[in-house]
Design an enzyme around this catalytic site. Structure first.
Site, PDB file in Angstrom:
ATOM      1  CE1 TYR A 140      -3.182  -2.798  -0.048  1.00 50.36           C
ATOM      2  CE2 TYR A 140      -4.016  -2.088   2.069  1.00 50.36           C
ATOM      3  CZ  TYR A 140      -4.097  -2.917   0.972  1.00 50.36           C
ATOM      4  OH  TYR A 140      -5.085  -3.857   0.891  1.00 50.36           O
ATOM      5  CE  LYS A 186       0.502 -17.667  -2.971  1.00 47.21           C
ATOM      6  NZ  LYS A 186      -0.313 -18.878  -2.843  1.00 47.21           N
ATOM      7  CG  ASP A 218      -2.913 -19.951  -0.906  1.00 48.85           C
ATOM      8  OD1 ASP A 218      -2.102 -19.822   0.041  1.00 48.85           O
ATOM      9  OD2 ASP A 218      -2.636 -20.598  -1.928  1.00 48.85           O
ATOM     10  CG  ASP A 242      -7.409  -4.338   3.546  1.00 50.44           C
ATOM     11  OD1 ASP A 242      -8.416  -4.275   4.265  1.00 50.44           O
ATOM     12  OD2 ASP A 242      -7.235  -3.608   2.555  1.00 50.44           O
ATOM     13  CG  ASP A 246     -12.753  -6.587   5.805  1.00 50.96           C
ATOM     14  OD1 ASP A 246     -12.370  -6.028   6.854  1.00 50.96           O
ATOM     15  OD2 ASP A 246     -13.218  -5.965   4.837  1.00 50.96           O
TER      16      ASP A 246
END
Ligand code: NAD
Length: 358
Positions: A140, A186, A218, A242, A246
């Site tokens: 980001y 990852k 994942d 992020d 959620d």
């Protein structure tokens, strides 16, 4: 004496901050501590008063505080403003100014709400974990970034220091919980993730009593909905956090139930995850429990009063168990209450639980 900067913001931010203040005042009285509030503007209301969503004066008051409580910002009225004047721009600037590099979001099941989730009761019962999301680095913020007619690009980059400081915080807090950290990356595809993993393992040497597992992002997304009970502290980067926070938040039910804390080395900010909900603002309908649960986090992390924090959480649970529901949680057989009625009920239960403990 604890100094608290209060930033109610816009819409229901104002209503739920009012609930939070009442709970803080109750806690201060019961546990015999002094609190001092300084209230300032942020978001749309600050733009109206000062022509900017965040003034230097507000930042200064936050610097002088032990903790910052934020309601929410935003509203229809300010949607067409230039990006830097939008209420939401104030949040990014404030987090940056306060050096808040860790965002903590709990995923906790309140037993009386176990049926409001989209997951099965047996999968959910007993779930209690937190997601530590790195907040000021990663893709980001990485440079170079941009796009032209032919390609778009961002850069996922972490420094050693950025990974070390959040890893340390996660291990420390895991010690106060169930002593288990799952670091999510990852590393099978991304070099930056391999680097993240190496640094987390180096920091782990200082915390060898804490269990550490690595998990690919994942797989983690699948595991959160398949078997969320396996997690205690999930530690991850900005982008992965992020998304995972959620997913983790929603397995527990309504947006009105989700608290958060953002911590740095010096400052701390507590806020409900939801926005300013302009559709119900000013109607005394907002669910104040995310804000009240954020207050519980404030007592735990900023004031080192874990017991007070636990009792606030128990009071929320008892209020739900008594069948009180704001409109977002309402289900058959329950009692529909307003923001103020829900807050009064939590405070009543808070006092009762406190007296019983004494
Ligand atoms: P929102 O979270 O404000 O509302 C989404 C839906 O959930 C609405 O239907 C709302 O009524 C409901 N809801 C949210 N919180 C609730 C609560 N406590 N009790 C009962 N119902 C609740 O998200 P949105 O509608 O996408 O955004 C509205 C404004 O808030 C926008 O300006 C957005 O940019 C801003 N926003 C601010 C923050 C923040 O301040 N941290 C976070 C998200 C969105």
């Amino acid at each position: 004496m604890f100094k608290i900067a209060l930033l109610p913001g816009d819409g229901i931010g104002v209503e739920v901050t009012n609930s939070a203040v009442q709970v803080i005042k109750t806690a201060a009285k019961l546990y015999n501590v002094d609190v001092e509030f300084k209230e300032c503007l942020i978001g749309g209301c600050s733009y109206e008063a000062n022509g900017t969503p965040l003034t230097d004066e507000t930042i200064k008051i936050c610097y002088e505080s032990d903790a910052v409580f934020l309601g929410a910002v935003g509203g229809y009225k300010w949607e067409s403003l230039p990006h830097n004047l939008k209420p939401e721009a104030a949040l990014l600037k404030l987090r940056k100014s306060l050096g808040l590099y860790t965002n903590i979001r709990p995923a906790k099941i309140y037993q009386p709400l176990v049926d409001s989730s989209s997951l099965k009761k047996e999968v959910l019962e007993g779930v209690d974990f937190v997601v530590f999301r790195e907040l000021t680095g990663g893709i980001y913020f990485g440079e170079p970034r941009g796009f032209d007619d032919e390609r778009g690009f961002n850069t996922m980059v972490y420094t050693k220091e950025e990974v070390e400081r959040i890893a340390r915080m996660a291990f420390k807090i895991a010690r106060e919980r169930n002593n288990k950290v799952t670091s999510v990356d990852k590393a099978n595809v991304l070099e930056v993730s391999q680097f993240w993993r190496n640094i987390v393992h180096q920091v782990h040497k200082e915390f060898s009593d804490v269990e550490l597992n690595d998990m690919y992002v994942d797989n983690c997304a699948m595991q959160i909905v398949r078997n969320p009970k396996q997690f205690d502290v999930i530690l991850t980067s900005n982008l992965f956090g992020d998304i995972l926070s959620d997913i983790a938040g929603m397995i527990t039910g309504s947006l009105g139930m989700l608290p958060s804390a953002s911590l740095g080395n010096k400052y701390a900010l507590y806020e409900p995850v939801h926005g300013s909900a302009p559709d119900i603002a000013g109607q005394n309908k907002a669910n104040p429990l995310a804000a009240i649960s954020s207050v519980a986090m404030m007592f735990n992390f900023s004031f080192n009063m874990k017991q007070t924090s636990d009792v606030i959480e128990q009071a929320i649970n008892k209020t739900l168990d008594n069948g009180y529901r704001t409109v977002d949680l309402m289900s058959e057989g329950c009692k529909l209450v307003s923001t103020t009625e829900m807050t009064e009920a939590v405070i009543k239960n808070f006092k009762e639980i406190f007296l019983k403990q004494d």
